[in-house]
Design a protein around this motif. Sequence first.
Motif, PDB file in Angstrom:
ATOM      1  N   LYS A  32       3.492  27.525  32.234  1.00  0.00           N
ATOM      2  CA  LYS A  32       2.369  26.266  32.242  1.00  0.00           C
ATOM      3  C   LYS A  32       3.295  25.223  32.779  1.00  0.00           C
ATOM      4  O   LYS A  32       4.314  24.797  32.178  1.00  0.00           O
ATOM      5  CB  LYS A  32       2.032  26.172  30.764  1.00  0.00           C
ATOM      6  N   ASN A  33       2.472  24.607  34.034  1.00  0.00           N
ATOM      7  CA  ASN A  33       3.297  23.541  34.578  1.00  0.00           C
ATOM      8  C   ASN A  33       5.089  24.239  34.867  1.00  0.00           C
ATOM      9  O   ASN A  33       4.823  25.156  35.710  1.00  0.00           O
ATOM     10  CB  ASN A  33       3.515  22.319  34.056  1.00  0.00           C
ATOM     11  N   GLU A  34       5.901  23.337  34.640  1.00  0.00           N
ATOM     12  CA  GLU A  34       7.254  23.975  35.027  1.00  0.00           C
ATOM     13  C   GLU A  34       7.958  24.744  33.790  1.00  0.00           C
ATOM     14  O   GLU A  34       9.100  24.971  33.936  1.00  0.00           O
ATOM     15  CB  GLU A  34       7.918  22.907  35.449  1.00  0.00           C
ATOM     16  N   ASP A  35       7.154  24.933  32.683  1.00  0.00           N
ATOM     17  CA  ASP A  35       7.861  25.612  31.561  1.00  0.00           C
ATOM     18  C   ASP A  35       7.321  26.981  31.338  1.00  0.00           C
ATOM     19  O   ASP A  35       5.978  27.365  31.664  1.00  0.00           O
ATOM     20  CB  ASP A  35       7.443  24.575  30.313  1.00  0.00           C
ATOM     21  N   PHE A  36       8.117  27.598  30.894  1.00  0.00           N
ATOM     22  CA  PHE A  36       7.583  29.027  30.235  1.00  0.00           C
ATOM     23  C   PHE A  36       7.418  29.045  28.782  1.00  0.00           C
ATOM     24  O   PHE A  36       8.395  28.530  27.904  1.00  0.00           O
ATOM     25  CB  PHE A  36       9.110  29.843  30.703  1.00  0.00           C
ATOM     26  N   ILE A  37       6.437  29.570  28.422  1.00  0.00           N
ATOM     27  CA  ILE A  37       6.047  29.452  26.979  1.00  0.00           C
ATOM     28  C   ILE A  37       5.709  30.771  26.599  1.00  0.00           C
ATOM     29  O   ILE A  37       5.214  31.739  27.300  1.00  0.00           O
ATOM     30  CB  ILE A  37       4.695  28.946  26.779  1.00  0.00           C
ATOM     31  N   GLY A  58       4.168  30.112  21.172  1.00  0.00           N
ATOM     32  CA  GLY A  58       3.699  28.907  21.676  1.00  0.00           C
ATOM     33  C   GLY A  58       4.933  27.791  21.981  1.00  0.00           C
ATOM     34  O   GLY A  58       4.706  26.765  22.234  1.00  0.00           O
ATOM     35  N   LYS A  59       6.078  28.035  22.031  1.00  0.00           N
ATOM     36  CA  LYS A  59       7.139  27.197  22.204  1.00  0.00           C
ATOM     37  C   LYS A  59       7.850  27.316  23.794  1.00  0.00           C
ATOM     38  O   LYS A  59       7.878  28.641  24.296  1.00  0.00           O
ATOM     39  CB  LYS A  59       8.439  27.547  21.173  1.00  0.00           C
ATOM     40  N   ILE A  60       8.160  26.220  24.112  1.00  0.00           N
ATOM     41  CA  ILE A  60       8.736  26.375  25.448  1.00  0.00           C
ATOM     42  C   ILE A  60      10.326  27.091  25.239  1.00  0.00           C
ATOM     43  O   ILE A  60      10.923  26.763  24.422  1.00  0.00           O
ATOM     44  CB  ILE A  60       8.920  24.892  26.169  1.00  0.00           C
ATOM     45  N   VAL A  61      10.393  27.922  26.210  1.00  0.00           N
ATOM     46  CA  VAL A  61      11.550  28.932  26.027  1.00  0.00           C
ATOM     47  C   VAL A  61      12.890  28.017  26.201  1.00  0.00           C
ATOM     48  O   VAL A  61      13.861  28.078  25.654  1.00  0.00           O
ATOM     49  CB  VAL A  61      11.709  29.748  27.115  1.00  0.00           C
ATOM     50  N   SER A  62      12.846  26.999  27.265  1.00  0.00           N
ATOM     51  CA  SER A  62      14.208  26.342  27.201  1.00  0.00           C
ATOM     52  C   SER A  62      14.433  25.499  26.054  1.00  0.00           C
ATOM     53  O   SER A  62      15.617  25.048  25.638  1.00  0.00           O
ATOM     54  CB  SER A  62      14.259  25.412  28.527  1.00  0.00           C
ATOM     55  N   ASP A  63      13.506  25.115  25.103  1.00  0.00           N
ATOM     56  CA  ASP A  63      13.782  24.212  23.979  1.00  0.00           C
ATOM     57  C   ASP A  63      13.881  25.386  22.956  1.00  0.00           C
ATOM     58  O   ASP A  63      14.158  24.783  21.707  1.00  0.00           O
ATOM     59  CB  ASP A  63      12.617  23.635  23.626  1.00  0.00           C
ATOM     60  N   ASN A  64      14.017  26.594  22.937  1.00  0.00           N
ATOM     61  CA  ASN A  64      14.005  27.408  21.838  1.00  0.00           C
ATOM     62  C   ASN A  64      15.091  28.583  21.998  1.00  0.00           C
ATOM     63  O   ASN A  64      14.768  29.912  21.806  1.00  0.00           O
ATOM     64  CB  ASN A  64      12.734  28.141  21.677  1.00  0.00           C
ATOM     65  N   TYR A  80      13.699  33.795  34.357  1.00  0.00           N
ATOM     66  CA  TYR A  80      12.205  33.797  34.199  1.00  0.00           C
ATOM     67  C   TYR A  80      11.262  33.655  35.357  1.00  0.00           C
ATOM     68  O   TYR A  80      10.548  34.070  35.712  1.00  0.00           O
ATOM     69  CB  TYR A  80      11.697  32.830  33.109  1.00  0.00           C
ATOM     70  N   SER A  81      12.040  32.593  36.235  1.00  0.00           N
ATOM     71  CA  SER A  81      11.327  32.179  37.435  1.00  0.00           C
ATOM     72  C   SER A  81      11.245  33.423  38.501  1.00  0.00           C
ATOM     73  O   SER A  81      10.349  33.616  39.203  1.00  0.00           O
ATOM     74  CB  SER A  81      12.199  30.918  38.062  1.00  0.00           C
ATOM     75  N   LEU A  82      12.300  34.257  38.466  1.00  0.00           N
ATOM     76  CA  LEU A  82      12.471  35.421  39.285  1.00  0.00           C
ATOM     77  C   LEU A  82      11.347  36.442  38.603  1.00  0.00           C
ATOM     78  O   LEU A  82      10.719  36.918  39.751  1.00  0.00           O
ATOM     79  CB  LEU A  82      13.861  36.166  39.237  1.00  0.00           C
ATOM     80  N   ALA A  83      11.038  36.724  37.435  1.00  0.00           N
ATOM     81  CA  ALA A  83      10.221  37.633  37.060  1.00  0.00           C
ATOM     82  C   ALA A  83       8.777  36.937  37.278  1.00  0.00           C
ATOM     83  O   ALA A  83       8.012  37.523  37.767  1.00  0.00           O
ATOM     84  CB  ALA A  83      10.311  37.770  35.380  1.00  0.00           C
ATOM     85  N   HIS A 118       0.079  36.952  36.207  1.00  0.00           N
ATOM     86  CA  HIS A 118      -0.576  36.359  34.942  1.00  0.00           C
ATOM     87  C   HIS A 118      -0.049  36.038  33.680  1.00  0.00           C
ATOM     88  O   HIS A 118      -0.097  35.245  33.185  1.00  0.00           O
ATOM     89  CB  HIS A 118      -1.712  37.164  34.815  1.00  0.00           C
ATOM     90  N   GLU A 119       1.271  37.151  33.598  1.00  0.00           N
ATOM     91  CA  GLU A 119       2.071  36.987  32.426  1.00  0.00           C
ATOM     92  C   GLU A 119       3.086  37.882  32.989  1.00  0.00           C
ATOM     93  O   GLU A 119       3.162  38.846  33.501  1.00  0.00           O
ATOM     94  CB  GLU A 119       1.244  37.753  31.292  1.00  0.00           C
ATOM     95  N   VAL A 120       4.309  37.810  31.932  1.00  0.00           N
ATOM     96  CA  VAL A 120       5.549  38.628  32.205  1.00  0.00           C
ATOM     97  C   VAL A 120       5.683  39.258  30.618  1.00  0.00           C
ATOM     98  O   VAL A 120       5.688  38.593  29.885  1.00  0.00           O
ATOM     99  CB  VAL A 120       6.611  37.680  32.501  1.00  0.00           C
ATOM    100  N   LEU A 121       5.990  40.770  30.904  1.00  0.00           N
ATOM    101  CA  LEU A 121       6.136  41.011  29.501  1.00  0.00           C
ATOM    102  C   LEU A 121       7.558  41.455  29.338  1.00  0.00           C
ATOM    103  O   LEU A 121       8.194  42.221  30.306  1.00  0.00           O
ATOM    104  CB  LEU A 121       5.480  42.522  29.633  1.00  0.00           C
TER     105      LEU A 121
END
Length: 150
Positions: A32-37, A58-64, A80-83, A118-121
């Motif tokens: 979402k935008n530049e963040d991975f949730i 529901g949390k931003i990965v880099s904050d968690n 995550y960007s590569l995926a 659409h999503e990464v598993l």
Amino acid sequence: MKTEIDVFSFFQKIMKQFEEKYGKMTFSFKKKNEDFIITDINDSFLSILEVQKGEVVGKIVSDNTSWIGNDLDIKLGEIYSLAWSGKTVVFYCTPTINKSNILLITTLTPVLSNNKVHEVLGSCVPLNKEKFNKEFIILKSLKPFIILKE
């Protein structure tokens, strides 16, 4: 004598054996935008991480990432960007949980819809470092975060 292993095949074999015996440890994320949730995580993985679902989903990965450590919080954006770009990514890390006695192997698989991710598993396997000591020594000499299957 030099020991060589096909790391990707090794990871796939270990993951398959673990999942057949213990079930899957999974999670998913979206961008979402530049963040991975993180959008979901199953109970088995929550148990290994020793966190509650509300602390992750529901949390931003880099904050968690306090439970991961080993500078993976810096690398997750790259991984995550590569995926998210459509590549299957396999990486491993040593979480800060359980006194770093496990090696966590993770595969990220993009889910496409209309040729767009659409999503990464994610699917994970925790390995006890003592039982896999020989392989762990070999892995320590490799780049620990990104192994791509092109």
